[in-house]
Design a protein around this motif. Structure first.
Motif, PDB file in Angstrom:
ATOM      1  N   ARG A 256      39.363  29.583  43.216  1.00  0.00           N
ATOM      2  CA  ARG A 256      39.655  30.506  42.114  1.00  0.00           C
ATOM      3  C   ARG A 256      38.437  31.382  41.863  1.00  0.00           C
ATOM      4  NH1 ARG A 256      40.187  27.625  37.252  1.00  0.00           N
ATOM      5  NH2 ARG A 256      40.622  29.630  36.297  1.00  0.00           N
ATOM      6  N   TRP A 257      38.639  32.687  41.920  1.00  0.00           N
ATOM      7  CA  TRP A 257      37.543  33.637  41.750  1.00  0.00           C
ATOM      8  C   TRP A 257      37.992  34.779  40.856  1.00  0.00           C
ATOM      9  CZ3 TRP A 257      32.708  32.937  43.911  1.00  0.00           C
ATOM     10  CH2 TRP A 257      32.607  31.864  44.803  1.00  0.00           C
ATOM     11  N   ILE A 258      37.022  35.464  40.274  1.00  0.00           N
ATOM     12  CA  ILE A 258      37.273  36.681  39.517  1.00  0.00           C
ATOM     13  C   ILE A 258      36.801  37.848  40.385  1.00  0.00           C
ATOM     14  CG2 ILE A 258      36.718  38.005  37.442  1.00  0.00           C
ATOM     15  CD1 ILE A 258      38.356  35.466  36.877  1.00  0.00           C
ATOM     16  N   ARG A 259      37.643  38.844  40.534  1.00  0.00           N
ATOM     17  CA  ARG A 259      37.320  40.050  41.307  1.00  0.00           C
ATOM     18  C   ARG A 259      37.167  41.196  40.320  1.00  0.00           C
ATOM     19  NH1 ARG A 259      40.947  44.146  43.175  1.00  0.00           N
ATOM     20  NH2 ARG A 259      40.062  45.277  44.944  1.00  0.00           N
ATOM     21  N   ILE A 260      36.016  41.879  40.368  1.00  0.00           N
ATOM     22  CA  ILE A 260      35.755  43.022  39.502  1.00  0.00           C
ATOM     23  C   ILE A 260      35.508  44.228  40.389  1.00  0.00           C
ATOM     24  CG2 ILE A 260      34.253  43.968  37.710  1.00  0.00           C
ATOM     25  CD1 ILE A 260      33.630  40.987  36.974  1.00  0.00           C
ATOM     26  N   SER A 261      36.354  45.242  40.228  1.00  0.00           N
ATOM     27  CA  SER A 261      36.259  46.427  41.084  1.00  0.00           C
ATOM     28  C   SER A 261      36.701  47.653  40.298  1.00  0.00           C
ATOM     29  CB  SER A 261      37.157  46.250  42.315  1.00  0.00           C
ATOM     30  OG  SER A 261      38.520  46.296  41.935  1.00  0.00           O
ATOM     31  N   ALA A 262      36.767  48.771  40.978  1.00  0.00           N
ATOM     32  CA  ALA A 262      37.230  50.003  40.341  1.00  0.00           C
ATOM     33  C   ALA A 262      38.662  49.850  39.832  1.00  0.00           C
ATOM     34  CB  ALA A 262      37.136  51.164  41.327  1.00  0.00           C
ATOM     35  N   ASP A 263      39.409  48.891  40.389  1.00  0.00           N
ATOM     36  CA  ASP A 263      40.794  48.633  39.964  1.00  0.00           C
ATOM     37  C   ASP A 263      40.866  47.782  38.700  1.00  0.00           C
ATOM     38  OD1 ASP A 263      41.639  49.989  42.238  1.00  0.00           O
ATOM     39  OD2 ASP A 263      41.748  48.153  43.421  1.00  0.00           O
ATOM     40  N   GLY A 264      39.723  47.249  38.244  1.00  0.00           N
ATOM     41  CA  GLY A 264      39.716  46.392  37.055  1.00  0.00           C
ATOM     42  C   GLY A 264      39.270  44.984  37.401  1.00  0.00           C
ATOM     43  N   GLU A 265      39.701  44.042  36.569  1.00  0.00           N
ATOM     44  CA  GLU A 265      39.291  42.650  36.698  1.00  0.00           C
ATOM     45  C   GLU A 265      40.533  41.788  36.876  1.00  0.00           C
ATOM     46  OE1 GLU A 265      37.003  39.691  33.686  1.00  0.00           O
ATOM     47  OE2 GLU A 265      36.192  41.725  33.830  1.00  0.00           O
ATOM     48  N   GLU A 266      40.484  40.877  37.859  1.00  0.00           N
ATOM     49  CA  GLU A 266      41.631  40.004  38.084  1.00  0.00           C
ATOM     50  C   GLU A 266      41.188  38.688  38.688  1.00  0.00           C
ATOM     51  OE1 GLU A 266      44.316  41.483  41.117  1.00  0.00           O
ATOM     52  OE2 GLU A 266      42.655  42.355  42.212  1.00  0.00           O
ATOM     53  N   GLU A 267      42.004  37.651  38.457  1.00  0.00           N
ATOM     54  CA  GLU A 267      41.741  36.376  39.104  1.00  0.00           C
ATOM     55  C   GLU A 267      42.412  36.400  40.467  1.00  0.00           C
ATOM     56  OE1 GLU A 267      42.728  31.711  38.478  1.00  0.00           O
ATOM     57  OE2 GLU A 267      41.809  32.748  36.760  1.00  0.00           O
TER      58      GLU A 267
END
Length: 125
Positions: free
Chosen positions: A108-119
């Motif tokens: 389980r990770w959090i991805r933060i990018s130009a698209d926003g934040e999501e698990e």
């Protein structure tokens, strides 16, 4: 609760340790000269020991801050700050992880990018 250390992963093609050092100098204090041992780079940002491991997981670089004295309470806060400052995709664990949490939670990770934040599920092994 404040984590004892911080580890985030930054997408390789978008950033190198020199750009990270410039950001850390603003956030933590001047970075010492980087020293390299094998593939690992180390410095002190202010009084915080920093480790940079290029391509730690595939195309992802690991940034490890070995202290609980950073301006960030946890990996997610640091990842948000790194993304804002460097404009690169950043991944981090959603909280502290230990062996007792089991293998499923390890993915389980959090991805933060130009698209926003999501698990996301990120199988790093």
């Amino acid at each position: 609760m404040r984590q004892p250390d911080i580890e985030i992963y930054l997408k390789d093609t978008d950033v190198d340790h020199k750009q990270v050092a410039a950001w850390l100098a603003e956030a933590l204090g001047t970075c010492s000269e980087w020293t390299q041992k094998g593939l690992t780079w180390k410095c002190l940002a202010g009084n915080i020991p920093v480790t940079w491991l290029p391509k730690a997981v595939g195309k992802w670089n690991s940034l490890y801050l070995e202290s609980d004295q950073t301006p960030w309470d946890d990996d997610i806060a640091c990842a948000r700050a790194a993304h804002a400052a460097l404009q690169v995709e950043v991944r981090c664990a959603p909280g502290s992880w230990s062996e007792e949490h089991g293998e499923e939670d390890a993915d389980r990770w959090i991805r933060i990018s130009a698209d926003g934040e999501e698990e996301i599920t990120w199988r790093t092994q």
